[in-house]
Design an enzyme around this catalytic site. Structure first.
Site, PDB file in Angstrom:
ATOM      1  N   CYS A 194     -22.452 143.687  51.278  1.00  0.00           N
ATOM      2  CA  CYS A 194     -21.438 142.636  51.315  1.00  0.00           C
ATOM      3  C   CYS A 194     -20.819 142.482  49.924  1.00  0.00           C
ATOM      4  O   CYS A 194     -20.190 143.410  49.421  1.00  0.00           O
ATOM      5  CB  CYS A 194     -22.071 141.347  51.828  1.00  0.00           C
ATOM      6  SG  CYS A 194     -20.923 139.971  52.059  1.00  0.00           S
ATOM      7  N   ASP A 237     -16.082 144.701  62.071  1.00  0.00           N
ATOM      8  CA  ASP A 237     -15.981 143.818  60.912  1.00  0.00           C
ATOM      9  C   ASP A 237     -14.578 143.219  60.807  1.00  0.00           C
ATOM     10  O   ASP A 237     -13.596 143.936  60.648  1.00  0.00           O
ATOM     11  CB  ASP A 237     -16.305 144.610  59.641  1.00  0.00           C
ATOM     12  CG  ASP A 237     -16.575 143.733  58.440  1.00  0.00           C
ATOM     13  OD1 ASP A 237     -15.957 142.660  58.328  1.00  0.00           O
ATOM     14  OD2 ASP A 237     -17.399 144.134  57.597  1.00  0.00           O
ATOM     15  N   HIS A 285     -19.941 143.054  60.507  1.00  0.00           N
ATOM     16  CA  HIS A 285     -20.299 142.813  59.119  1.00  0.00           C
ATOM     17  C   HIS A 285     -21.764 142.372  59.047  1.00  0.00           C
ATOM     18  O   HIS A 285     -22.235 141.603  59.883  1.00  0.00           O
ATOM     19  CB  HIS A 285     -19.406 141.702  58.546  1.00  0.00           C
ATOM     20  CG  HIS A 285     -19.488 141.565  57.068  1.00  0.00           C
ATOM     21  ND1 HIS A 285     -18.856 142.429  56.214  1.00  0.00           N
ATOM     22  CD2 HIS A 285     -20.140 140.677  56.281  1.00  0.00           C
ATOM     23  CE1 HIS A 285     -19.092 142.072  54.964  1.00  0.00           C
ATOM     24  NE2 HIS A 285     -19.881 141.013  54.979  1.00  0.00           N
TER      25      HIS A 285
END
Length: 309
Positions: free
Chosen positions: A186, A243, A277
């Site tokens: 991330c 995502d 994600h």
């Protein structure tokens, strides 16, 4: 390598377009809590950051048998005493160093467990707390507060220098400083790309769902896709097809930029179907077991080829 004048020009947006979620919103949307899959309390669950609770029952606990684990202090270039977590094989000779760059939640239990996993694979894994100057990211439960008061304060320049210091420290404390890999998740995934453009001593990097196109700020002026021609080590990107913060269109632009710059191959990006994600984060409902297992094997293969040598 093609001439730089042939490379496409990218301008970071002043504000994110409507089809691209902001980082805090993306984590909230992609990790919606399913209270039917929660881990039951205990010391293990307590080790996770406040914003990561409750913890999913899919969270992995890696045994520390055969490993040496410790929390250490690294003197950064500005004199700051930066905490870091280390896991390494207990009785092996100097092992190649893997820096593990944390998410927006800091060095919590999952990041420590990732270090253990790398140590089990024969690496000296170290996770520096790159937010420590600005506060304890593990103690903040509110995403927006976390971004505003801690994450946004960590400048690109500070972070890159702190990682330099981390390799220097690890090389003098049992790690093989001549063999260097980096991975991150991330927020940390973006940092991995930037560090690969920063350091000539890096051997390889693996970036998990790090932003490729982002808003620029005074403290974070670097845009990953604009750094492609500067990449100095083989890079593997791991992204999720679902995502919403890093849409496939962004990944395709990055893949094209890598190709034009003459970086691909060896640089490559994998888009995992059905993955969102945070698909590697087994402590959250965003975890995608198939994608995580494939990405982990690819990561070990990448570091085995370029770092372990």
């Amino acid at each position: 390598m093609t001439d730089t004048q042939d490379q496409p020009e990218y301008s970071a947006p002043d504000r994110l377009p409507p089809d691209r979620l902001a980082e805090d919103r993306n984590w909230i949307d992609s990790t919606g809590l399913d209270r039917r899959r929660l881990l039951v309390g205990g010391a293990f669950a307590a080790g996770f950051a406040a914003a990561c609770r409750p913890v999913s029952s899919s969270a992995v606990q890696t045994s520390g048998d055969g490993l040496k684990e410790e929390t250490v202090s690294i003197r950064a270039s500005d004199g700051f005493a930066m905490p870091a977590f280390v896991a390494r094989p207990a009785h092996a000779k100097a092992a190649p160093i893997i820096v593990v760059v944390h998410e927006i939640f800091g060095v919590h239990e999952w990041i420590r467990d990732m270090c253990r996993r790398f140590a089990k694979a024969g690496y000296y894994a170290i996770a520096p707390d790159l937010f420590a100057r600005h506060g304890d990211a593990t103690s903040v439960a509110d995403f927006k507060q976390l971004i505003a008061t801690i994450v946004s304060k960590a400048s690109d320049a500070q972070v890159l220098k702190d990682i330099d210091a981390t390799y220097g420290w690890a090389g003098g404390h049992g790690g093989d400083g001549r063999r260097r890999g980096i991975t991150g998740f991330c927020w940390g995934g973006r940092v991995v790309w930037l560090y690969a453009a920063h350091s000539r001593e890096l051997d390889a990097g693996v970036a998990f769902y790090g932003r490729l196109i982002s808003e620029k700020t005074d403290l974070q002026p670097l845009n990953v896709i604009e750094q492609v021609s500067a990449l100095k080590a083989p890079m593997l990107g791991q992204y999720g097809a679902l995502d919403k913060g890093i849409p496939v269109a962004d990944v395709e632009k990055m893949q094209a930029a890598l190709k034009i710059a003459g970086k691909a191959p060896p640089d490559a990006i994998t888009v995992h179907p059905g993955a969102d994600h945070g698909f590697m984060a087994d402590y959250r409902p965003s975890y995608n077991e198939a994608a995580a297992k494939a990405a982990w094997q690819a990561t070990l293969g990448w570091f085995g080829k370029y770092v372990k040598k």
